[in-house]
Design a protein around this motif. Structure first.
Motif, PDB file in Angstrom:
ATOM      1  N   TRP A   1       5.506   8.013  16.738  1.00 20.65           N
ATOM      2  CA  TRP A   1       4.935   8.350  15.627  1.00 20.65           C
ATOM      3  C   TRP A   1       5.255   9.817  15.030  1.00 20.65           C
ATOM      4  CZ3 TRP A   1       1.395   7.889  19.502  1.00 20.65           C
ATOM      5  CH2 TRP A   1       0.591   9.218  19.951  1.00 20.65           C
ATOM      6  N   GLN A   2       5.095  10.104  13.844  1.00 17.52           N
ATOM      7  CA  GLN A   2       5.961  11.214  13.233  1.00 17.52           C
ATOM      8  C   GLN A   2       7.152  11.478  13.569  1.00 17.52           C
ATOM      9  OE1 GLN A   2       4.096  11.627  10.899  1.00 17.52           O
ATOM     10  NE2 GLN A   2       3.324  13.835  10.716  1.00 17.52           N
ATOM     11  N   GLU A   3       8.185  10.762  13.286  1.00 17.29           N
ATOM     12  CA  GLU A   3       9.422  10.859  13.746  1.00 17.29           C
ATOM     13  C   GLU A   3      10.099  10.041  12.491  1.00 17.29           C
ATOM     14  OE1 GLU A   3      10.743   7.435  16.508  1.00 17.29           O
ATOM     15  OE2 GLU A   3       9.231   9.110  17.267  1.00 17.29           O
ATOM     16  N   PRO A   4      11.539  10.332  11.874  1.00 24.13           N
ATOM     17  CA  PRO A   4      11.873   9.692  11.008  1.00 24.13           C
ATOM     18  C   PRO A   4      11.856   8.029  11.347  1.00 24.13           C
ATOM     19  CG  PRO A   4      13.402  11.519  11.247  1.00 24.13           C
ATOM     20  CD  PRO A   4      12.239  11.455  12.318  1.00 24.13           C
ATOM     21  N   ILE A   5      11.803   7.132  10.199  1.00 25.16           N
ATOM     22  CA  ILE A   5      11.541   5.825  10.467  1.00 25.16           C
ATOM     23  C   ILE A   5      12.461   5.059   9.540  1.00 25.16           C
ATOM     24  CG2 ILE A   5       9.632   5.940  11.765  1.00 25.16           C
ATOM     25  CD1 ILE A   5       8.267   4.616   8.984  1.00 25.16           C
TER      26      ILE A   5
ATOM     27  N   ARG B   1       4.214  -5.257  -0.513  1.00 30.17           N
ATOM     28  CA  ARG B   1       3.603  -6.023  -1.342  1.00 30.17           C
ATOM     29  C   ARG B   1       1.933  -5.465  -1.135  1.00 30.17           C
ATOM     30  NH1 ARG B   1       7.308  -9.654   0.026  1.00 30.17           N
ATOM     31  NH2 ARG B   1       6.085 -10.930   1.184  1.00 30.17           N
ATOM     32  N   PRO B   2       1.150  -5.571  -2.294  1.00 30.80           N
ATOM     33  CA  PRO B   2      -0.226  -5.191  -1.982  1.00 30.80           C
ATOM     34  C   PRO B   2      -0.793  -6.381  -1.346  1.00 30.80           C
ATOM     35  CG  PRO B   2       0.292  -5.408  -4.309  1.00 30.80           C
ATOM     36  CD  PRO B   2       1.623  -5.192  -3.446  1.00 30.80           C
ATOM     37  N   LEU B   3      -1.713  -6.120  -0.205  1.00 34.86           N
ATOM     38  CA  LEU B   3      -2.418  -7.302   0.291  1.00 34.86           C
ATOM     39  C   LEU B   3      -3.415  -7.976  -0.595  1.00 34.86           C
ATOM     40  CD1 LEU B   3      -1.924  -8.416   3.147  1.00 34.86           C
ATOM     41  CD2 LEU B   3      -3.971  -7.081   3.859  1.00 34.86           C
ATOM     42  N   VAL B   4      -4.038  -7.124  -1.669  1.00 37.92           N
ATOM     43  CA  VAL B   4      -4.972  -7.971  -2.465  1.00 37.92           C
ATOM     44  C   VAL B   4      -4.209  -7.498  -3.860  1.00 37.92           C
ATOM     45  CG1 VAL B   4      -7.067  -7.351  -3.352  1.00 37.92           C
ATOM     46  CG2 VAL B   4      -7.039  -7.076  -0.970  1.00 37.92           C
ATOM     47  N   PRO B   5      -4.090  -8.505  -4.703  1.00 36.52           N
ATOM     48  CA  PRO B   5      -3.530  -8.269  -6.173  1.00 36.52           C
ATOM     49  C   PRO B   5      -4.615  -7.367  -6.915  1.00 36.52           C
ATOM     50  CG  PRO B   5      -3.443 -10.609  -5.481  1.00 36.52           C
ATOM     51  CD  PRO B   5      -4.257 -10.044  -4.313  1.00 36.52           C
ATOM     52  N   GLY B   6      -4.099  -6.435  -7.657  1.00 36.49           N
ATOM     53  CA  GLY B   6      -4.969  -5.422  -8.347  1.00 36.49           C
ATOM     54  C   GLY B   6      -5.199  -4.281  -7.548  1.00 36.49           C
ATOM     55  N   GLN B   7      -4.785  -4.104  -6.300  1.00 28.74           N
ATOM     56  CA  GLN B   7      -5.164  -2.835  -5.573  1.00 28.74           C
ATOM     57  C   GLN B   7      -4.725  -1.690  -6.323  1.00 28.74           C
ATOM     58  OE1 GLN B   7      -4.828  -3.824  -1.124  1.00 28.74           O
ATOM     59  NE2 GLN B   7      -3.005  -2.433  -1.555  1.00 28.74           N
ATOM     60  N   PRO B   8      -5.820  -0.717  -6.283  1.00 34.67           N
ATOM     61  CA  PRO B   8      -5.444   0.504  -6.988  1.00 34.67           C
ATOM     62  C   PRO B   8      -4.223   1.296  -6.272  1.00 34.67           C
ATOM     63  CG  PRO B   8      -7.562   0.160  -6.557  1.00 34.67           C
ATOM     64  CD  PRO B   8      -7.198  -0.724  -5.813  1.00 34.67           C
ATOM     65  N   ARG B   9      -3.639   2.117  -7.169  1.00 33.53           N
ATOM     66  CA  ARG B   9      -2.724   3.158  -6.791  1.00 33.53           C
ATOM     67  C   ARG B   9      -3.114   3.891  -5.805  1.00 33.53           C
ATOM     68  NH1 ARG B   9      -0.815   4.604 -11.578  1.00 33.53           N
ATOM     69  NH2 ARG B   9       0.541   2.573 -11.617  1.00 33.53           N
ATOM     70  N   HIS B  10      -2.295   4.217  -4.561  1.00 36.06           N
ATOM     71  CA  HIS B  10      -2.458   5.274  -3.760  1.00 36.06           C
ATOM     72  C   HIS B  10      -1.542   6.098  -3.528  1.00 36.06           C
ATOM     73  CE1 HIS B  10      -6.301   2.652  -3.086  1.00 36.06           C
ATOM     74  NE2 HIS B  10      -6.539   3.799  -2.208  1.00 36.06           N
ATOM     75  N   VAL B  11      -1.947   7.451  -3.120  1.00 36.14           N
ATOM     76  CA  VAL B  11      -0.738   8.430  -2.899  1.00 36.14           C
ATOM     77  C   VAL B  11      -1.340   9.316  -1.710  1.00 36.14           C
ATOM     78  CG1 VAL B  11       0.342  10.623  -4.074  1.00 36.14           C
ATOM     79  CG2 VAL B  11      -0.642   8.734  -5.539  1.00 36.14           C
ATOM     80  N   GLY B  12      -0.309   9.590  -0.892  1.00 37.39           N
ATOM     81  CA  GLY B  12      -0.589  10.377   0.374  1.00 37.39           C
ATOM     82  C   GLY B  12       0.750  10.693   0.849  1.00 37.39           C
ATOM     83  N   ARG B  13       0.543  11.862   1.868  1.00 36.83           N
ATOM     84  CA  ARG B  13       1.774  12.377   2.787  1.00 36.83           C
ATOM     85  C   ARG B  13       2.174  10.921   3.876  1.00 36.83           C
ATOM     86  NH1 ARG B  13       4.594  16.881   1.389  1.00 36.83           N
ATOM     87  NH2 ARG B  13       3.096  18.508   0.927  1.00 36.83           N
ATOM     88  N   ALA B  14       3.383  10.800   4.025  1.00 39.87           N
ATOM     89  CA  ALA B  14       3.779   9.580   4.894  1.00 39.87           C
ATOM     90  C   ALA B  14       3.213  10.292   6.406  1.00 39.87           C
ATOM     91  CB  ALA B  14       5.208   9.417   4.710  1.00 39.87           C
ATOM     92  N   PHE B  15       2.633   9.571   6.899  1.00 37.33           N
ATOM     93  CA  PHE B  15       2.311   9.523   8.642  1.00 37.33           C
ATOM     94  C   PHE B  15       3.112   8.556   9.405  1.00 37.33           C
ATOM     95  CE2 PHE B  15       0.638   9.062  12.760  1.00 37.33           C
ATOM     96  CZ  PHE B  15       0.339  10.401  13.081  1.00 37.33           C
ATOM     97  N   THR B  16       4.162   8.815   9.837  1.00 34.47           N
ATOM     98  CA  THR B  16       5.328   7.748  10.158  1.00 34.47           C
ATOM     99  C   THR B  16       4.953   7.128  11.456  1.00 34.47           C
ATOM    100  OG1 THR B  16       6.840   8.777  11.127  1.00 34.47           O
ATOM    101  CG2 THR B  16       6.924   8.654   8.708  1.00 34.47           C
TER     102      THR B  16
END
Length: 241
Positions: free
Chosen positions: A160-164, A43-58
């Motif tokens: 990090w950087q492995e399936p999760i 859930r967004p920590l701040v209501p109304g938080q803008p949409r964000h897009v990015g590659r997953a860094f796990t």
């Protein structure tokens, strides 16, 4: 920990997905056989938080083990601190914390460093700590909430950087994550181009349908559209091309 290279994401894809809701994406992915793509608890920590897009860094946590989950572990070569220094600008850090809600995975200092490195956001099925400080960093966060205890009170960081598993969803490095007010949704890397195209088409259709509803149209035959309404929609698309 693996050495999977972080791949860049075409800015045009980022712009396209930033205009598509996660609700639309789940519909598109469902039509292509993927039912489990929404990460529970994000859930967004701040209501109304803008949409964000990015590659997953796990990043992956496992249950706390007393000989490993200690404050001394924060200085280990395999640590949350070291993982942050490997994060590329524009990625979304996706943290599998097993849904643990009584130990904060990251606090204000780590979030500040992520923001400084240009990380687009943090998504986790766990919680963060130092709420006011985290909010002050400007890093967008999707989580189950906050807790005062540190991560080692309930978790062991292992790499990090492995399936999760994050929120019951299998996340692989370089999958694409879109997060907005409804939470975070995963797009498998191999399906990215198809999903972008289909999602844009779905958004256009739903924009037209909403206009029809606002004009008083009834739903049967409109949502989803029957043959007659499909023809009307095609004419509307041609007019607004």
């Amino acid at each position: 920990m693996t050495n999977i290279e972080s791949l860049p994401l075409d800015p045009a894809v980022v712009d396209a997905l930033a205009a598509v809701s996660t609700a639309t994406l789940t519909t598109v992915l469902l039509k292509h056989g993927l039912r489990n793509v929404w990460m529970r608890g994000t859930r967004p920590l701040v209501p109304g938080q803008p949409r964000h897009v990015g590659r997953a860094f796990t990043l992956r946590f496992v249950p706390a083990r007393e000989d490993l989950a200690t404050p001394a572990a924060w200085a280990s070569p395999i640590s949350t601190r070291a993982a942050i220094e490997a994060m590329p600008a524009g990625c979304i850090a996706v943290v599998g914390a097993m849904g643990v809600t009584d130990a904060g995975i990251y606090g204000d200092i780590l979030c500040a460093r992520m923001h400084q490195r240009g990380v687009a956001g943090l998504v986790t099925d766990g919680v963060v700590r130092d709420l006011s400080g985290v909010l002050g960093t400007g890093l967008p966060v999707w989580a189950q909430g906050t807790a005062a205890p540190p991560s080692v009170a309930g978790l062991t960081f292992v790499g990090w950087q492995e399936p999760i598993d994050c929120g019951g969803v299998a996340v692989f490095p370089n999958d694409v994550v879109v997060a907005d007010g409804d939470g975070a949704v995963l797009i498998p890397a191999a399906m990215l181009d198809m999903v972008v195209e289909a999602a844009q088409a779905q958004e256009r259709l739903e924009t037209w349908i909403m206009g029809e509803v606002e004009a008083g149209a009834v739903l049967p035959g409109l949502y989803p559209p029957n043959e007659a309404n499909q023809a009307r929609f095609a004419a509307w698309v041609a007019k607004h091309a």
